[in-house]
Design a protein around this motif. Structure first.
Motif, short mmCIF file in Angstrom:
data_model
loop_
_atom_site.label_atom_id
_atom_site.label_comp_id
_atom_site.label_asym_id
_atom_site.label_seq_id
_atom_site.Cartn_x
_atom_site.Cartn_y
_atom_site.Cartn_z
N HIS A 259 -3.25 -4.30 -1.47
CA HIS A 259 -3.31 -2.87 -1.73
C HIS A 259 -4.72 -2.38 -1.96
CE1 HIS A 259 0.96 -3.79 -2.44
NE2 HIS A 259 1.12 -2.60 -1.89
N SER A 260 -5.68 -3.22 -1.69
CA SER A 260 -7.06 -2.80 -1.83
C SER A 260 -7.85 -3.21 -0.58
CB SER A 260 -7.68 -3.42 -3.07
OG SER A 260 -9.07 -3.25 -3.03
N THR B 245 -9.03 -2.76 -7.28
CA THR B 245 -10.10 -3.33 -6.47
C THR B 245 -10.98 -4.25 -7.31
OG1 THR B 245 -10.10 -1.35 -5.13
CG2 THR B 245 -12.04 -2.76 -4.98
N THR C 56 -10.79 -2.64 0.29
CA THR C 56 -12.13 -3.11 -0.04
C THR C 56 -12.12 -4.58 -0.41
OG1 THR C 56 -12.30 -0.96 -1.07
CG2 THR C 56 -14.18 -2.43 -1.32
N GLY D 122 -3.48 0.35 -9.34
CA GLY D 122 -4.08 0.74 -8.07
C GLY D 122 -5.45 1.29 -8.25
#
Lengths: 628, 103
Positions: free
Chosen positions: A282-283, A223, A285, A218
């Motif tokens: 889960h990102s 990212t 961005t 994570g």
């Protein structure tokens, strides 16, 4: 998860075309039997299609829409590295398998007519088989490293097939450009793979999904990994700013463009993002990056498509634009929305290319200024091209409508700005597609050859694809496709065949599409507006677009020559010639100097040597005497 | 005073040293050849002396010496022939000037 039995046929899905490739290259080519080569290639892909269909039905009847096969050990180094050669058999895989095998089969049948009499006929079908095998392997691979190997293999096939007519410098250069530009993206992908491996110690896709969902993977690492993977997809799918290779790739044979550079390989980038979607999920961005690049690419490529005069180049920019839509769909919606557009796009875009190839076969040119009036001469080509155009524009109830509406609807919910870009792109798409239709098929013939309708072997695949271009979207009329792909949790925009029209957004996009078609009609068919006058009025804009925003020049002069050649490579050259070579030369020079000096000792005077021998013996005698 | 092995050996060493000096220090090829002969004969004297004093009954050393003298004669023949050949070509037998193969 159930283990599928028997598992052998599953492996055969991608092994069959691979075997065909080997057989054609090793056995058939020396025999010089072109017919046999295409026959074997087509039989192999037909086998793959049959097996994929069988797999599709097995999946449909399994409750989780996911099956498994025992994997093979591939790279096992101690306890640290354990790379498995396994297959993922989920709904995403099987959808891609169906797309690849159906389009590959139809394109290869078509190629028998298009490539007839070409001296490289064997090579063509061998490479088509290799490509099909690699693409099928790519969508089934369960390990990121294995996936990367297939990823590079399709890139290699793309290189070889773009440069198929390598005697033409333009084709050879385009092949190199495609290979090198995609390499920039693959660099990011490879970096992401290495980071993932160092962080988690595994490259198994299912395990990575689990780690991302559990939150072990994570934060910033996730990212950056997601963006690295996306960079690979940007290169492969011709997204901004690595889009420059795809229009040049049109130097390859047209069926190649249809299969590789429209339906399958360029969609591999979209597939990759979908495959690794739990990482993106889960990102925020990374998702925003995907959506933004997609939305910007969609409109950016569409503007360039408006001014190109080469029919294939318009289609190439259109492909880039549609891939941008898919990325946007993935970024704002999810796997199902992006992949649904990929699914529909594969059929209508392959059809557009095959029709363009048919036109080229008849007229001997890709330049739309030398076409026209083909409506009467080539009715089948015209009809199929028209159907595909309406589908890509997104006219209800054709295939393109269903997926494009989903993308528009979901982007309106989360990214309104990107929604407006996408909506304008609908208008632009309608304009450039019908610009082709009116310039190519409408009006009077402007060329100097005698065109004719293509042979049946070419027309039949086009008709089959036309049926798919009409109906492929209907699989999701009631949300069935979404449910299949989303493992039960379907998010469906459409509420039935006519229910879709209840949504005001649908009408909005229909209006934009109709507006684009009408503008194209006004300029290129009815000639109420003069194209020439518009061009002069907006000359700076026209110049900007027709020079493709000067991206080629930017890359060539600033990036390649300015930064790479003159700075970076020059620095490396300096280091190499002064540092590495310098050290070697300095050592060699020293040795030479020492040698030149010490050779003086060898006077050639035998008496002197004799004296030294005597002195030496004396020294030995003395030494022995004193040491006993 | 009786003559022992040592006396012969000292004579041999003196002769050998004279020969060695001549071979290494003189420039004339003929003198060098002569010096080599002296060294050869110094060795011959040592051989005969050893034979006489160490194994008195046997004639091995003497026989060996005769061989050595024959070989020395042959060597002088060849050596002188070479020197004459060199002299004919280069009009000198100074060994410091015979340096064709030197760098």
């Amino acid at each position: 998860m159930e283990v599928i039995s028997p598992s052998g046929p599953v492996w055969l899905i991608f092994l069959l075309p691979l075997i065909a490739f080997a057989v054609i290259f090793l056995l058939i080519k020396p025999l010089n039997k072109p017919k046999l080569a295409s026959f074997i290639s087509i039989i192999a892909v037909l086998g793959s299609l049959a097996l994929s269909t069988w797999l599709l039905f097995s999946l449909l009847s399994s409750p989780e829409h996911e099956l498994t096969v025992p994997s093979l050990n591939w790279l096992v180094v101690g306890g640290a590295i354990n790379i498995q050669f396994g297959l993922i058999l989920d709904s995403l895989t099987v959808v891609m398998l169906m797309v690849v095998t159906v389009v590959s089969l139809l394109v290869q049948i078509y190629s028998q007519g298009y490539m007839r009499g070409d001296p490289g006929y064997h090579r063509y079908f061998a490479l088509m088989s290799l490509f099909t095998a690699s693409m099928l392997g790519l969508v089934m691979a369960s390990d990121l490293l294995v996936l990367f190997v297939f990823w590079e293999l399709v890139g290699l096939c793309s290189y070889l097939l773009i440069g198929f007519w390598f005697q033409r410098p333009a084709a050879a250069n385009a092949a190199k450009k495609a290979f090198i530009v995609t390499r920039f993206g693959d660099l990011g992908f490879l970096a992401a793979i290495l980071v993932l491996f160092s962080q988690t110690g595994t490259l198994d896709i299912a395990q990575l999904h689990g780690l991302a969902a559990a939150g072990v993977l994570g934060g910033a690492v996730l990212t950056w990994v997601a963006i690295g993977i996306f960079l690979g997809a940007v290169g492969k799918s011709g997204q901004f700013p690595l889009h420059v290779w795809l229009p040049d790739a049109m130097e390859g044979p047209t069926p190649v463009s249809a299969l590789i550079h429209a339906a399958t390989m360029v969609a591999a980038g979209v597939f990759l993002v979908a495959r690794m979607y739990p990482l993106f999920e889960h990102s925020p961005t990374a998702l925003l990056t995907v959506a933004t690049i997609g939305g910007v690419t969609a409109i950016f490529a569409a503007t360039m498509a408006m001014v190109m005069t080469d029919i294939k180049r318009v289609l190439a920019y259109s492909t880039i634009s549609q891939l941008g839509y898919m990325m946007l769909g993935l970024g704002v919606g999810g796997i199902t929305i992006g992949i649904f557009h990929l699914f529909n796009h594969a059929f209508f875009k392959a059809l557009l290319f095959l029709s363009a190839g048919s036109v080229n076969h008849a007229t001997g040119t890709f330049d739309m200024r030398r076409m026209g009036g083909l409506k009467r001469i080539m009715p089948w080509t015209y009809a199929t091209f028209l159907v595909a155009s309406l589908s890509i524009v997104g006219i209800w109830p054709l295939a393109g409508f269903w997926s494009k509406e989903e993308i528009l609807a979901t982007s309106l919910e989360s990214q309104p700005l990107l929604f407006y870009l996408a909506l304008i792109t609908v208008f632009l798409t309608a304009f450039y597609m019908f610009r082709i239709v009116f310039l190519t098929f409408g009006g009077q013939y402007r060329g100097d050859t005698k065109p004719h309708e293509s042979s049946r072997v070419m027309v039949i695949p086009m008709v089959v694809l036309a049926v798919l271009a009409v109906g492929s979207g209907w699989v999701n009329v009631t949300g069935g496709f979404d449910q299949f792909l989303g493992h039960g949790e379907g998010h469906s925009f459409a509420q039935g065949f006519f229910g879709a029209l209840a949504h005001p957004l649908a009408w909005l996009s229909q209006v934009f599409a109709a507006g684009g078609i009408f503008l194209a009609y006004a300029i290129y068919s009815a000639r109420w507006l003069s194209a020439e006058r518009i061009r002069r009025r907006f000359f700076p804009v026209y110049k900007l677009l027709s020079n493709k925003y000067w991206f080629d020049e930017l890359y060539e002069n600033i990036l390649v020559r300015g930064i790479l050649l003159n700075r970076f490579f020059a620095g490396l050259k300096f280091f190499d010639s002064r540092g590495v070579d310098g050290a070697v030369n300095r050592i060699a020079d020293t040795v030479v100097t020492v040698g030149q000096t010490s050779r003086k000792v060898q006077t050639g005077q035998l008496q002197l040597y004799g004296m030294f021998i005597v002195l030496g013996i004396l020294a030995i005698i003395l030494a022995m005497y004193f040491t006993g | 005073m009786t003559l022992g092995l040592e006396h012969y050996l000292v004579l041999s060493v003196v002769l050998f040293s004279i020969g060695l000096y001549g071979a290494l220090a003189r420039r004339s090829a003929v003198i060098i050849l002569m010096s080599i002969e002296i060294m050869l004969n110094a060795a011959n004297i040592a051989l005969v002396a050893f034979s006489r004093y160490v194994v008195p009954g046997l004639l091995t050393g003497q026989v060996f010496t005769i061989f050595s003298i024959v070989v020395g004669a042959a060597e002088v023949t060849v050596g002188l022939a070479i020197i004459i050949a060199i002299y004919r070509r280069r009009e000198t037998i100074d060994v410091t000037k015979i340096n064709l193969m030197k760098w």
